[in-house]
Motif scaffolding. Structure first.
Motif, short mmCIF file in Angstrom:
data_model
loop_
_atom_site.label_atom_id
_atom_site.label_comp_id
_atom_site.label_asym_id
_atom_site.label_seq_id
_atom_site.Cartn_x
_atom_site.Cartn_y
_atom_site.Cartn_z
N VAL A 174 0.85 -1.20 0.00
CA VAL A 174 0.00 0.00 0.00
C VAL A 174 0.88 1.24 0.00
O VAL A 174 1.91 1.30 0.69
CB VAL A 174 -0.98 0.04 1.21
CG1 VAL A 174 -2.05 -1.04 1.07
CG2 VAL A 174 -0.26 -0.11 2.53
N VAL A 175 0.45 2.22 -0.81
CA VAL A 175 1.19 3.48 -0.95
C VAL A 175 0.20 4.63 -0.81
O VAL A 175 -1.01 4.46 -1.03
CB VAL A 175 1.91 3.54 -2.32
CG1 VAL A 175 2.84 2.33 -2.50
CG2 VAL A 175 0.92 3.63 -3.47
N PRO A 176 0.68 5.84 -0.47
CA PRO A 176 -0.24 6.96 -0.30
C PRO A 176 -0.60 7.63 -1.62
O PRO A 176 0.02 7.37 -2.66
CB PRO A 176 0.57 7.93 0.59
CG PRO A 176 1.99 7.65 0.23
CD PRO A 176 2.06 6.18 -0.08
N GLN A 177 -1.60 8.50 -1.57
CA GLN A 177 -1.94 9.34 -2.72
C GLN A 177 -0.69 10.10 -3.18
O GLN A 177 0.10 10.56 -2.34
CB GLN A 177 -2.98 10.39 -2.32
CG GLN A 177 -4.40 9.89 -2.30
CD GLN A 177 -5.35 11.03 -1.92
OE1 GLN A 177 -5.02 11.87 -1.10
NE2 GLN A 177 -6.52 11.04 -2.51
N GLY A 178 -0.54 10.23 -4.50
CA GLY A 178 0.56 11.04 -5.03
C GLY A 178 1.91 10.35 -5.03
O GLY A 178 2.91 10.93 -5.49
N HIS A 179 2.00 9.13 -4.54
CA HIS A 179 3.27 8.39 -4.53
C HIS A 179 3.61 7.96 -5.96
O HIS A 179 2.72 7.68 -6.77
CB HIS A 179 3.15 7.16 -3.62
CG HIS A 179 4.45 6.49 -3.34
ND1 HIS A 179 5.02 5.56 -4.18
CD2 HIS A 179 5.32 6.62 -2.30
CE1 HIS A 179 6.17 5.15 -3.67
NE2 HIS A 179 6.37 5.77 -2.52
N PRO A 180 4.90 7.91 -6.32
CA PRO A 180 5.29 7.48 -7.68
C PRO A 180 4.71 6.13 -8.10
O PRO A 180 4.49 5.88 -9.29
CB PRO A 180 6.82 7.40 -7.60
CG PRO A 180 7.21 8.33 -6.49
CD PRO A 180 6.07 8.32 -5.52
#
Length: 307
Positions: A174-180
Motif C-alpha cells: 500500500v502506498v499513499p496518494q501522489g506516490h510514484p
C-alpha cells in the motif's frame, strides 16, 4: 476389573492431563481441581483397570507400560468428545454460554469484528467477550484459563497447544496518494524495496510474513529503508497516508482507505504475500460448546462475503 464400575471419561481426561503436564499439581491447576481430587480420580481409574498407570517415585511422574498403552486411547476419547460437540452444534441455534476468545492485533481489530456480527445473528444467546492482544499474551491467558481459545496470525510451537489453520489472508503493498507507485498497475518487489517503508513492529505476524517472503525472493529484510516501526496496523496506515513511507498490510485492514482513495494497493509482479490465520487452544482442554460452535462457523462459511 470391578464389575459395578463403568469406565469414566472424566477420569480419562484427568489421567491424560496429569501425563501431559507431568505432575498432579500442574494438572490440578489446569483442571481447576484440588490436587487430592486429581489423585483420587487417577487412583479410581487404576482400580478400574487393576493396574498402576503412573509412577510417582520420581520428581516428575512417569507412565507405566499400561499408562503408555492407555495414552492414545485417552487422547482419542478427548478428541471424540470434542468432535461430538462440534457435530451436534450444527443442529441447534439455541446455544447459550459465554465465548471468551483472544485475537492478535490485525485479527482482533479488522477481521473478528466483521465476523462476530453474523455469528451473533446466527447464535444470539452466546455472549461474546474478546481481548485484542499479542500472541504471547493470548497464549498466556489460554494457559491460565482466562480465554477458551485464540486466533493468531503466525504459527507457534508450544507443547501444550493445539493449532489449526482456520482462514487465509493476503498482504498487499500500500502506498499513499501522489506516490510514484500509486498509478502503477504492478511493480517488481526489487523496485518496491527501494522506497522508504513504515512497518509493524518486529515479531508481529504481519512483519514475519513479509520478511519470510522477501527472503524467498533473495531480498534481505535488513536492507529495507525502514523509517518507522509501529505497534499497530492503524498507526501504520496513518503514517503511510501522511506520506512517511509505504507498507505491506492485510487487505482486510485497508478496505476503507482504498475505497476512499487515501491509500492505493499496488500488485507485486509474480509475488503473493499469502498467510494463514490459526486457532490455538489447550490440547488437554475440553472446549465449551460456544467455542466449538464458533470454530465450526469459521471452518464452514465462506468468510470473504463479510471481509
Amino acid at each position: 476389573m470391578v464389575g459395578q464400575m463403568a469406565l469414566n471419561f472424566h477420569q480419562l481426561h484427568i489421567f491424560y492431563t496429569v501425563a501431559e503436564r507431568g505432575s498432579f499439581s500442574a494438572a490440578a491447576q489446569a483442571l481447576h481441581m484440588t490436587q487430592p481430587a486429581v489423585t483420587m480420580q487417577v487412583q479410581s481409574l487404576e482400580d478400574y483397570f487393576g493396574t498402576k498407570l503412573l509412577l510417582r517415585s520420581t520428581k516428575r511422574i512417569e507412565l507405566t507400560e499400561a499408562g503408555q498403552e492407555l495414552m492414545p486411547y485417552a487422547r482419542r476419547s478427548i478428541e471424540l468428545i470434542r468432535d461430538t460437540d462440534q457435530a451436534m452444534s450444527l443442529f441447534t441455534k439455541q446455544l447459550k454460554g459465554r465465548l471468551l476468545l483472544g485475537g492478535s492485533l490485525t485479527i482482533g481489530e479488522y477481521i473478528l469484528p466483521r465476523l462476530l456480527g453474523p455469528f451473533g445473528q446466527a447464535y444470539p444467546d452466546i455472549a461474546i467477550s474478546m481481548k485484542v492482544m499479542n500472541t504471547a499474551q493470548i497464549m498466556e491467558d489460554i494457559i491460565n484459563h482466562q480465554l477458551n481459545f485464540g486466533l493468531i496470525e503466525a504459527p507457534v510451537n508450544h507443547p501444550d497447544m493445539q493449532m489449526e489453520a482456520v482462514m487465509s489472508d493476503e498482504l498487499h503493498l500500500v502506498v499513499p496518494q501522489g506516490h510514484p507507485l500509486a498509478g502503477r498497475t504492478d511493480v517488481t518487489l526489487t523496485e518496491a524495496a527501494s522506497y522508504p517503508f513504515v512497518l509493524r513492529e518486529q515479531g508481529s505476524g504481519t512483519r514475519l510474513v513479509m520478511e519470510e517472503q522477501l527472503k524467498r525472493k533473495n531480498i534481505d529484510p535488513s536492507d529495507l529503508k525502514v523509517v518507522m516501526d509501529l505497534g499497530s496496523t492503524g498507526a501504520v496506515k496513518c503514517a503511510v497516508e501522511a506520506g512517511l513511507g509505504i507498507s505491506f498490510l492485510s487487505s482486510s485492514s485497508t478496505k476503507h482507505e482504498i475505497a476512499l482513495g487515501l491509500l492505493h494497493s499496488v500488485p507485486i509482479v509474480d509475488t503473493k504475500f499469502k498467510r494463514q490465520f490459526y486457532s490455538i487452544y489447550l490440547k488437554s482442554a475440553l472446549l465449551p460448546i460456544s467455542a466449538v460452535t464458533f470454530l465450526t462457523f469459521l471452518r464452514e462459511n465462506d468468510l470473504r462475503k463479510w471481509l
